[in-house]
Design a protein around this motif. Sequence first.
Motif, mmCIF file in Angstrom:
data_model
loop_
_atom_site.group_PDB
_atom_site.id
_atom_site.type_symbol
_atom_site.label_atom_id
_atom_site.label_comp_id
_atom_site.label_asym_id
_atom_site.label_seq_id
_atom_site.Cartn_x
_atom_site.Cartn_y
_atom_site.Cartn_z
ATOM 1 N N PRO A 285 0.739 -1.322 -0.186
ATOM 2 C CA PRO A 285 -0.182 -0.155 -0.067
ATOM 3 C C PRO A 285 0.936 1.353 -0.024
ATOM 4 O O PRO A 285 2.076 1.046 0.068
ATOM 5 C CB PRO A 285 -0.700 -0.110 1.337
ATOM 6 N N PHE A 286 0.019 2.579 -0.230
ATOM 7 C CA PHE A 286 1.082 3.674 0.121
ATOM 8 C C PHE A 286 1.964 4.036 -0.862
ATOM 9 O O PHE A 286 2.676 4.801 -0.894
ATOM 10 C CB PHE A 286 1.561 3.759 1.361
ATOM 11 N N GLY A 287 1.797 3.589 -2.237
ATOM 12 C CA GLY A 287 2.379 4.180 -3.324
ATOM 13 C C GLY A 287 3.956 4.222 -3.086
ATOM 14 O O GLY A 287 4.596 3.067 -2.617
ATOM 15 N N PRO A 288 4.599 5.151 -3.408
ATOM 16 C CA PRO A 288 6.044 5.192 -3.309
ATOM 17 C C PRO A 288 6.571 4.767 -1.797
ATOM 18 O O PRO A 288 7.548 4.123 -1.514
ATOM 19 C CB PRO A 288 6.387 6.802 -3.407
ATOM 20 N N LEU A 289 5.950 5.365 -0.696
ATOM 21 C CA LEU A 289 6.264 4.811 0.566
ATOM 22 C C LEU A 289 6.099 3.136 0.656
ATOM 23 O O LEU A 289 7.013 2.634 1.238
ATOM 24 C CB LEU A 289 5.057 5.269 1.652
ATOM 25 N N GLY A 290 5.101 2.822 0.149
ATOM 26 C CA GLY A 290 5.096 1.015 0.181
ATOM 27 C C GLY A 290 6.410 0.557 -0.617
ATOM 28 O O GLY A 290 6.755 -0.370 -0.095
ATOM 29 N N ALA A 291 7.036 1.208 -1.630
ATOM 30 C CA ALA A 291 8.074 0.788 -2.226
ATOM 31 C C ALA A 291 9.294 0.624 -1.132
ATOM 32 O O ALA A 291 10.212 -0.295 -1.156
ATOM 33 C CB ALA A 291 8.463 1.534 -3.582
ATOM 34 N N VAL A 292 9.342 1.856 -0.531
ATOM 35 C CA VAL A 292 10.412 1.830 0.568
ATOM 36 C C VAL A 292 10.076 1.046 1.648
ATOM 37 O O VAL A 292 11.060 0.243 2.142
ATOM 38 C CB VAL A 292 10.370 3.266 1.007
ATOM 39 N N ALA A 293 8.902 0.727 2.068
ATOM 40 C CA ALA A 293 8.609 -0.255 3.246
ATOM 41 C C ALA A 293 8.928 -1.655 2.598
ATOM 42 O O ALA A 293 9.429 -2.507 3.250
ATOM 43 C CB ALA A 293 7.016 -0.325 3.438
ATOM 44 N N ASN A 294 8.568 -1.997 1.343
ATOM 45 C CA ASN A 294 9.181 -3.131 0.685
ATOM 46 C C ASN A 294 10.565 -3.395 0.734
ATOM 47 O O ASN A 294 11.083 -4.585 1.124
ATOM 48 C CB ASN A 294 8.509 -3.299 -0.876
ATOM 49 N N ALA A 295 11.236 -2.430 0.483
ATOM 50 C CA ALA A 295 12.924 -2.470 0.419
ATOM 51 C C ALA A 295 13.305 -2.883 2.025
ATOM 52 O O ALA A 295 14.339 -3.763 2.182
ATOM 53 C CB ALA A 295 13.472 -1.406 -0.169
ATOM 54 N N VAL A 296 12.697 -2.173 2.749
ATOM 55 C CA VAL A 296 12.991 -2.005 4.271
ATOM 56 C C VAL A 296 12.695 -3.486 4.842
ATOM 57 O O VAL A 296 13.477 -3.995 5.695
ATOM 58 C CB VAL A 296 12.532 -0.830 5.131
ATOM 59 N N PHE A 297 11.405 -3.861 4.940
ATOM 60 C CA PHE A 297 11.056 -4.920 5.733
ATOM 61 C C PHE A 297 9.906 -5.897 5.204
ATOM 62 O O PHE A 297 9.997 -7.035 5.389
ATOM 63 C CB PHE A 297 10.216 -4.405 6.978
ATOM 64 N N ILE A 298 9.219 -5.375 4.131
ATOM 65 C CA ILE A 298 8.082 -6.378 3.634
ATOM 66 C C ILE A 298 8.624 -7.601 3.035
ATOM 67 O O ILE A 298 8.077 -8.771 3.341
ATOM 68 C CB ILE A 298 7.122 -5.466 2.748
ATOM 69 N N ARG A 299 9.655 -7.380 1.999
ATOM 70 C CA ARG A 299 10.161 -8.169 1.279
ATOM 71 C C ARG A 299 10.670 -9.258 2.327
ATOM 72 O O ARG A 299 10.731 -10.735 2.090
ATOM 73 C CB ARG A 299 11.089 -8.136 0.230
ATOM 74 N N LYS A 300 11.489 -8.761 3.328
ATOM 75 C CA LYS A 300 12.120 -9.756 4.283
ATOM 76 C C LYS A 300 11.192 -10.654 5.338
ATOM 77 O O LYS A 300 11.371 -11.669 5.474
ATOM 78 C CB LYS A 300 13.162 -8.812 5.420
ATOM 79 N N GLN A 301 9.929 -9.899 5.349
ATOM 80 C CA GLN A 301 9.027 -10.480 6.265
ATOM 81 C C GLN A 301 8.455 -11.677 5.568
ATOM 82 O O GLN A 301 8.196 -12.704 6.069
ATOM 83 C CB GLN A 301 8.172 -9.626 6.790
ATOM 84 N N LEU A 302 8.144 -11.308 4.312
ATOM 85 C CA LEU A 302 7.622 -12.612 3.494
ATOM 86 C C LEU A 302 8.587 -13.576 3.128
ATOM 87 O O LEU A 302 8.238 -14.793 3.348
ATOM 88 C CB LEU A 302 7.312 -12.122 2.242
ATOM 89 N N ALA A 303 9.962 -13.442 3.016
ATOM 90 C CA ALA A 303 10.661 -14.428 3.220
ATOM 91 C C ALA A 303 10.970 -15.086 4.323
ATOM 92 O O ALA A 303 10.981 -16.527 4.343
ATOM 93 C CB ALA A 303 12.388 -13.811 2.778
ATOM 94 N N THR A 304 10.757 -14.496 5.592
ATOM 95 C CA THR A 304 10.596 -15.160 6.850
ATOM 96 C C THR A 304 9.444 -16.115 6.898
ATOM 97 O O THR A 304 9.577 -17.104 7.429
ATOM 98 C CB THR A 304 10.581 -14.180 7.959
ATOM 99 N N ILE A 305 8.376 -15.783 6.650
ATOM 100 C CA ILE A 305 7.376 -16.277 6.444
ATOM 101 C C ILE A 305 7.212 -17.340 5.745
ATOM 102 O O ILE A 305 7.065 -18.837 6.381
ATOM 103 C CB ILE A 305 6.000 -15.655 6.208
ATOM 104 N N PHE A 306 7.691 -17.705 4.502
ATOM 105 C CA PHE A 306 7.895 -18.784 3.697
ATOM 106 C C PHE A 306 9.024 -19.838 4.255
ATOM 107 O O PHE A 306 8.950 -20.820 3.883
ATOM 108 C CB PHE A 306 8.294 -18.323 2.077
ATOM 109 N N ALA A 307 10.142 -19.109 4.999
ATOM 110 C CA ALA A 307 11.122 -19.985 5.363
ATOM 111 C C ALA A 307 10.535 -20.930 6.474
ATOM 112 O O ALA A 307 10.747 -21.934 6.528
ATOM 113 C CB ALA A 307 12.494 -19.151 5.858
ATOM 114 N N TYR A 308 9.761 -20.094 7.285
ATOM 115 C CA TYR A 308 8.953 -20.721 8.393
ATOM 116 C C TYR A 308 7.933 -22.179 7.958
ATOM 117 O O TYR A 308 8.038 -23.294 8.193
ATOM 118 C CB TYR A 308 8.116 -20.022 9.089
#
Length: 155
Positions: free
Chosen positions: A119-142
């Motif tokens: 969500p949140f357009g350009p802020l969402g892109a920053v959030a993805n780079a900072v934590f969303i992508r990592k969080q999804l990787a952690t969920i799939f590793a679990y």
Amino acid sequence: MGHYQLFSEQKIPASVEEVWDFIASPQNLKEITPDHMGFDITSKHLPEKMHPGMIISYKVSPMLGIKMTWVTEITQVKEREFFVDEQRIGPYAMWHHQHHLLPIEGGVIMRDIVTYQPPFGPLGAVANAVFIRKQLATIFAYRFKAVEEKFGKFG
């Protein structure tokens, strides 16, 4: 607004039928989701197997322990081959998750393709780079470990 993809693949030493019966049952979602996500199915009267048009609602805590409603629709199902879930209400601007099973010698490849837009357009892109992508990787590793515990290690 960007969209992103996550790919996950796991070899499982079990039959397509066994793996399908497990992943196509909504009741098993909690078993493969990390506890820190606070995942709870809130739908009443869920059938044992997913079907096209099925709506599943959950409560999740994707950030800072804040509970959110997440509603997905199962949009496509091809028995023992694949199903697709799409977010209708939830934390993402867009979420499309393909679950595929491919028979191989000695078991199955389970392949996931998640296409999402924060969500949140350009802020969402920053959030993805900072934590969303990592969080999804952690969920799939679990999930990888939970599936391995259920069916065993391949090879």
